[in-house]
Design a protein around this motif. Structure first.
Motif, PDB file in Angstrom:
ATOM      1  N   TRP A   1       0.613  -0.974   0.344  1.00 36.80           N
ATOM      2  CA  TRP A   1      -0.255  -0.032   0.080  1.00 36.80           C
ATOM      3  C   TRP A   1       0.916   1.253   0.067  1.00 36.80           C
ATOM      4  CZ3 TRP A   1      -4.896  -0.905  -1.485  1.00 36.80           C
ATOM      5  CH2 TRP A   1      -5.227  -2.191  -0.798  1.00 36.80           C
TER       6      TRP A   1
ATOM      7  N   SER B   1      -2.349   8.217  -0.409  1.00 37.58           N
ATOM      8  CA  SER B   1      -2.313   9.634  -1.534  1.00 37.58           C
ATOM      9  C   SER B   1      -2.930  10.703  -0.893  1.00 37.58           C
ATOM     10  CB  SER B   1      -3.256   9.017  -3.066  1.00 37.58           C
ATOM     11  OG  SER B   1      -4.580   8.300  -2.884  1.00 37.58           O
TER      12      SER B   1
ATOM     13  N   LEU C   1      -6.953   7.526   1.259  1.00 36.43           N
ATOM     14  CA  LEU C   1      -7.439   6.502  -0.227  1.00 36.43           C
ATOM     15  C   LEU C   1      -5.466   5.653  -0.322  1.00 36.43           C
ATOM     16  CD1 LEU C   1      -8.743   5.800  -2.665  1.00 36.43           C
ATOM     17  CD2 LEU C   1      -7.966   7.451  -3.633  1.00 36.43           C
ATOM     18  N   HIS C   2      -6.265   4.485  -0.633  1.00 39.98           N
ATOM     19  CA  HIS C   2      -4.533   3.152  -0.474  1.00 39.98           C
ATOM     20  C   HIS C   2      -4.781   3.069  -1.864  1.00 39.98           C
ATOM     21  CE1 HIS C   2      -4.277   4.168   4.345  1.00 39.98           C
ATOM     22  NE2 HIS C   2      -5.889   4.150   4.212  1.00 39.98           N
ATOM     23  N   HIS C   3      -3.500   3.132  -2.692  1.00 40.21           N
ATOM     24  CA  HIS C   3      -3.740   1.606  -3.590  1.00 40.21           C
ATOM     25  C   HIS C   3      -2.073   1.043  -3.336  1.00 40.21           C
ATOM     26  CE1 HIS C   3      -5.686   5.730  -5.589  1.00 40.21           C
ATOM     27  NE2 HIS C   3      -4.898   6.378  -4.718  1.00 40.21           N
TER      28      HIS C   3
ATOM     29  N   LYS D   1      -2.551  -3.068  -8.896  1.00 37.82           N
ATOM     30  CA  LYS D   1      -3.269  -1.872  -8.592  1.00 37.82           C
ATOM     31  C   LYS D   1      -4.374  -1.547  -7.864  1.00 37.82           C
ATOM     32  CE  LYS D   1       0.555  -0.785 -11.103  1.00 37.82           C
ATOM     33  NZ  LYS D   1       1.111  -0.051 -11.112  1.00 37.82           N
TER      34      LYS D   1
ATOM     35  N   SER E   1      -7.253  -0.483  -5.029  1.00 38.92           N
ATOM     36  CA  SER E   1      -7.520   1.125  -4.772  1.00 38.92           C
ATOM     37  C   SER E   1      -8.532   1.113  -3.227  1.00 38.92           C
ATOM     38  CB  SER E   1      -7.934   1.979  -5.316  1.00 38.92           C
ATOM     39  OG  SER E   1      -6.836   2.070  -6.269  1.00 38.92           O
TER      40      SER E   1
ATOM     41  N   GLN F   1     -10.621   3.372  -0.227  1.00 38.06           N
ATOM     42  CA  GLN F   1     -11.065   4.543   0.561  1.00 38.06           C
ATOM     43  C   GLN F   1     -11.078   4.285   2.397  1.00 38.06           C
ATOM     44  OE1 GLN F   1     -10.866   7.567  -0.352  1.00 38.06           O
ATOM     45  NE2 GLN F   1     -11.024   8.057   2.129  1.00 38.06           N
TER      46      GLN F   1
END
Length: 98
Positions: free
Chosen positions: A8, A11, A18-20, A25, A27, A29
């Motif tokens: 992770w 952003s 908000l994690h990516h 890829k 995402s 929240q």
């Protein structure tokens, strides 16, 4: 199906963030998930090449496009070792001819 830990990065830091995942890829929240449900292994994520029955491929997509049924991720160290063996083999072959 194997599952791995997500990689992770956040952003946006508000409301839990908000994690990516850098690997798959995905995402998410809210609070960061600690579940091990990432479909991409560290080896796959860091692969510099892919080894299939017919040879070495630059990307997994190239291997699939060449109808490979099974491919293995290759790390930088493994790629260097494969290249070294190939060069030694070619040198030995040249010495036997001459």
């Amino acid at each position: 199906m194997n599952t791995y830990q997500h990689d992770w990065h956040t952003s946006e830091g508000y409301d839990g963030g908000l994690h990516h995942c850098r690997k798959c890829k995905r995402s998410h929240q809210g609070p960061r998930l600690e579940a091990h449900d990432c479909p991409v292994s560290d080896a796959e994520h860091h692969a510099v090449a892919w080894l299939g029955h017919a040879g070495l491929y630059r990307t997994r997509f190239d291997a699939v496009r060449n109808f490979e049924q099974s491919v293995t991720p290759v790390s930088v160290d493994e790629l260097f070792e494969l290249a070294s063996k190939q060069i030694l083999s070619q040198i030995n072959e040249g010495c036997q001819r001459g």
